[in-house]
Design a protein around this motif. Structure first.
Motif, PDB file in Angstrom:
ATOM      1  N   LEU A 106       9.390  -2.264 -13.868  1.00  0.00           N
ATOM      2  CA  LEU A 106       8.960  -1.730 -12.572  1.00  0.00           C
ATOM      3  C   LEU A 106       8.350  -2.825 -11.700  1.00  0.00           C
ATOM      4  O   LEU A 106       8.585  -2.861 -10.489  1.00  0.00           O
ATOM      5  N   LEU A 107       7.571  -3.713 -12.303  1.00  0.00           N
ATOM      6  CA  LEU A 107       6.988  -4.812 -11.529  1.00  0.00           C
ATOM      7  C   LEU A 107       8.085  -5.711 -10.965  1.00  0.00           C
ATOM      8  O   LEU A 107       8.026  -6.121  -9.800  1.00  0.00           O
ATOM      9  N   LEU A 108       9.089  -5.993 -11.774  1.00  0.00           N
ATOM     10  CA  LEU A 108      10.207  -6.817 -11.319  1.00  0.00           C
ATOM     11  C   LEU A 108      10.981  -6.101 -10.214  1.00  0.00           C
ATOM     12  O   LEU A 108      11.340  -6.706  -9.198  1.00  0.00           O
ATOM     13  N   ILE A 109      11.239  -4.818 -10.386  1.00  0.00           N
ATOM     14  CA  ILE A 109      11.972  -4.048  -9.374  1.00  0.00           C
ATOM     15  C   ILE A 109      11.193  -4.027  -8.064  1.00  0.00           C
ATOM     16  O   ILE A 109      11.770  -4.200  -6.983  1.00  0.00           O
ATOM     17  N   ARG A 110       9.883  -3.867  -8.143  1.00  0.00           N
ATOM     18  CA  ARG A 110       9.068  -3.896  -6.924  1.00  0.00           C
ATOM     19  C   ARG A 110       9.130  -5.264  -6.257  1.00  0.00           C
ATOM     20  O   ARG A 110       9.142  -5.370  -5.040  1.00  0.00           O
ATOM     21  N   GLN A 111       9.164  -6.314  -7.054  1.00  0.00           N
ATOM     22  CA  GLN A 111       9.258  -7.652  -6.492  1.00  0.00           C
ATOM     23  C   GLN A 111      10.613  -7.838  -5.800  1.00  0.00           C
ATOM     24  O   GLN A 111      10.682  -8.373  -4.695  1.00  0.00           O
ATOM     25  N   ILE A 112      11.677  -7.379  -6.440  1.00  0.00           N
ATOM     26  CA  ILE A 112      13.013  -7.467  -5.840  1.00  0.00           C
ATOM     27  C   ILE A 112      13.053  -6.653  -4.553  1.00  0.00           C
ATOM     28  O   ILE A 112      13.582  -7.099  -3.535  1.00  0.00           O
ATOM     29  N   ARG A 113      12.466  -5.478  -4.588  1.00  0.00           N
ATOM     30  CA  ARG A 113      12.404  -4.629  -3.395  1.00  0.00           C
ATOM     31  C   ARG A 113      11.716  -5.356  -2.254  1.00  0.00           C
ATOM     32  O   ARG A 113      12.178  -5.347  -1.112  1.00  0.00           O
ATOM     33  N   PRO A 167       0.805  -1.222   0.000  1.00  0.00           N
ATOM     34  CA  PRO A 167       0.000   0.000   0.000  1.00  0.00           C
ATOM     35  C   PRO A 167       0.843   1.279   0.000  1.00  0.00           C
ATOM     36  O   PRO A 167       0.358   2.331  -0.344  1.00  0.00           O
ATOM     37  N   GLU A 168       2.126   1.186   0.372  1.00  0.00           N
ATOM     38  CA  GLU A 168       2.990   2.367   0.394  1.00  0.00           C
ATOM     39  C   GLU A 168       3.352   2.831  -1.018  1.00  0.00           C
ATOM     40  O   GLU A 168       3.664   3.981  -1.223  1.00  0.00           O
ATOM     41  N   LEU A 169       3.348   1.916  -1.983  1.00  0.00           N
ATOM     42  CA  LEU A 169       3.781   2.253  -3.332  1.00  0.00           C
ATOM     43  C   LEU A 169       2.603   2.741  -4.171  1.00  0.00           C
ATOM     44  O   LEU A 169       1.528   2.150  -4.152  1.00  0.00           O
ATOM     45  N   ALA A 170       2.852   3.799  -4.913  1.00  0.00           N
ATOM     46  CA  ALA A 170       1.813   4.362  -5.777  1.00  0.00           C
ATOM     47  C   ALA A 170       1.560   3.421  -6.954  1.00  0.00           C
ATOM     48  O   ALA A 170       2.452   2.680  -7.361  1.00  0.00           O
ATOM     49  N   PRO A 171       0.344   3.436  -7.505  1.00  0.00           N
ATOM     50  CA  PRO A 171       0.087   2.623  -8.696  1.00  0.00           C
ATOM     51  C   PRO A 171       0.965   3.090  -9.864  1.00  0.00           C
ATOM     52  O   PRO A 171       1.319   4.264  -9.956  1.00  0.00           O
ATOM     53  N   ILE A 172       1.284   2.152 -10.726  1.00  0.00           N
ATOM     54  CA  ILE A 172       2.114   2.475 -11.889  1.00  0.00           C
ATOM     55  C   ILE A 172       1.226   3.096 -12.960  1.00  0.00           C
ATOM     56  O   ILE A 172       0.254   2.484 -13.383  1.00  0.00           O
ATOM     57  N   PRO A 173       1.546   4.326 -13.403  1.00  0.00           N
ATOM     58  CA  PRO A 173       0.729   4.968 -14.446  1.00  0.00           C
ATOM     59  C   PRO A 173       0.782   4.197 -15.758  1.00  0.00           C
ATOM     60  O   PRO A 173       1.673   3.372 -15.974  1.00  0.00           O
ATOM     61  N   PHE A 231       9.470   4.986 -18.516  1.00  0.00           N
ATOM     62  CA  PHE A 231       9.692   5.794 -17.319  1.00  0.00           C
ATOM     63  C   PHE A 231      11.182   6.081 -17.206  1.00  0.00           C
ATOM     64  O   PHE A 231      12.008   5.189 -17.410  1.00  0.00           O
ATOM     65  N   THR A 232      11.518   7.324 -16.865  1.00  0.00           N
ATOM     66  CA  THR A 232      12.926   7.667 -16.649  1.00  0.00           C
ATOM     67  C   THR A 232      13.384   7.004 -15.355  1.00  0.00           C
ATOM     68  O   THR A 232      12.566   6.524 -14.559  1.00  0.00           O
ATOM     69  N   ILE A 233      14.696   7.030 -15.116  1.00  0.00           N
ATOM     70  CA  ILE A 233      15.210   6.415 -13.896  1.00  0.00           C
ATOM     71  C   ILE A 233      14.682   7.137 -12.657  1.00  0.00           C
ATOM     72  O   ILE A 233      14.391   6.517 -11.642  1.00  0.00           O
ATOM     73  N   GLY A 234      14.494   8.450 -12.755  1.00  0.00           N
ATOM     74  CA  GLY A 234      13.936   9.208 -11.633  1.00  0.00           C
ATOM     75  C   GLY A 234      12.501   8.801 -11.334  1.00  0.00           C
ATOM     76  O   GLY A 234      12.121   8.625 -10.170  1.00  0.00           O
ATOM     77  N   GLU A 235      11.701   8.659 -12.388  1.00  0.00           N
ATOM     78  CA  GLU A 235      10.308   8.227 -12.212  1.00  0.00           C
ATOM     79  C   GLU A 235      10.246   6.799 -11.659  1.00  0.00           C
ATOM     80  O   GLU A 235       9.456   6.506 -10.761  1.00  0.00           O
ATOM     81  N   ALA A 236      11.086   5.918 -12.219  1.00  0.00           N
ATOM     82  CA  ALA A 236      11.107   4.523 -11.761  1.00  0.00           C
ATOM     83  C   ALA A 236      11.514   4.452 -10.295  1.00  0.00           C
ATOM     84  O   ALA A 236      10.906   3.719  -9.502  1.00  0.00           O
ATOM     85  N   ALA A 237      12.528   5.213  -9.926  1.00  0.00           N
ATOM     86  CA  ALA A 237      12.991   5.216  -8.542  1.00  0.00           C
ATOM     87  C   ALA A 237      11.876   5.693  -7.608  1.00  0.00           C
ATOM     88  O   ALA A 237      11.635   5.092  -6.548  1.00  0.00           O
TER      89      ALA A 237
END
Length: 120
Positions: free
Chosen positions: A62-69, A9-15, A20-26
């Motif tokens: 982004l989905l993979l990065i969130r999973q790794i996170r 719930p802390e993470l915003a939905p992916i538009p 996405f730039t690296i800043g947006e992805a981060a």
């Protein structure tokens, strides 16, 4: 593959953007850009598109990065453990596909055997 990070719930939905730039992805993954660059080296599955020396991440990245996170920060995996877990999931999907192919081949061979027996 399930996406535990996306359900956080802390993470915003992916538009609904394509890149996405690296800043947006981060920001969307609640990470620092240098962490994303480091993870690209540690996890070969993360492959952003690179144009003009800039990184562009897609939704699946982004989905993979969130999973790794989630694996690292919430479930307590080490980087090596997370890499093995991700690799194990890919290996099990491959094994499932091979088993299905073997079953299909066996069925086709059995049908062929029945056909050959009926020709005698």
């Amino acid at each position: 593959m399930p996406d535990p990070g996306a359900k956080n719930p802390e993470l915003a939905p992916i538009p609904g953007k394509r890149y996405f730039t690296i800043g947006e992805a981060a920001e969307l993954c609640d990470l620092k850009p240098h962490v994303l660059r480091y993870w690209e080296q540690e996890f070969p599955q993360i492959q952003p598109v690179k144009r003009n020396n800039r990184r562009y991440y897609q939704r699946q990245d982004l989905l993979l990065i969130r999973q790794i996170r989630s694996l690292l920060y919430e479930q307590g995996f080490t980087i090596t453990g997370a890499r093995q877990w991700l690799g194990g999931n890919e290996a099990s999907e491959d094994a499932e596909r091979y088993q299905q192919l073997i079953r299909q081949t066996i069925n086709e061979l059995n049908d062929l055997l029945k056909l050959l027996k009926s020709v005698k």
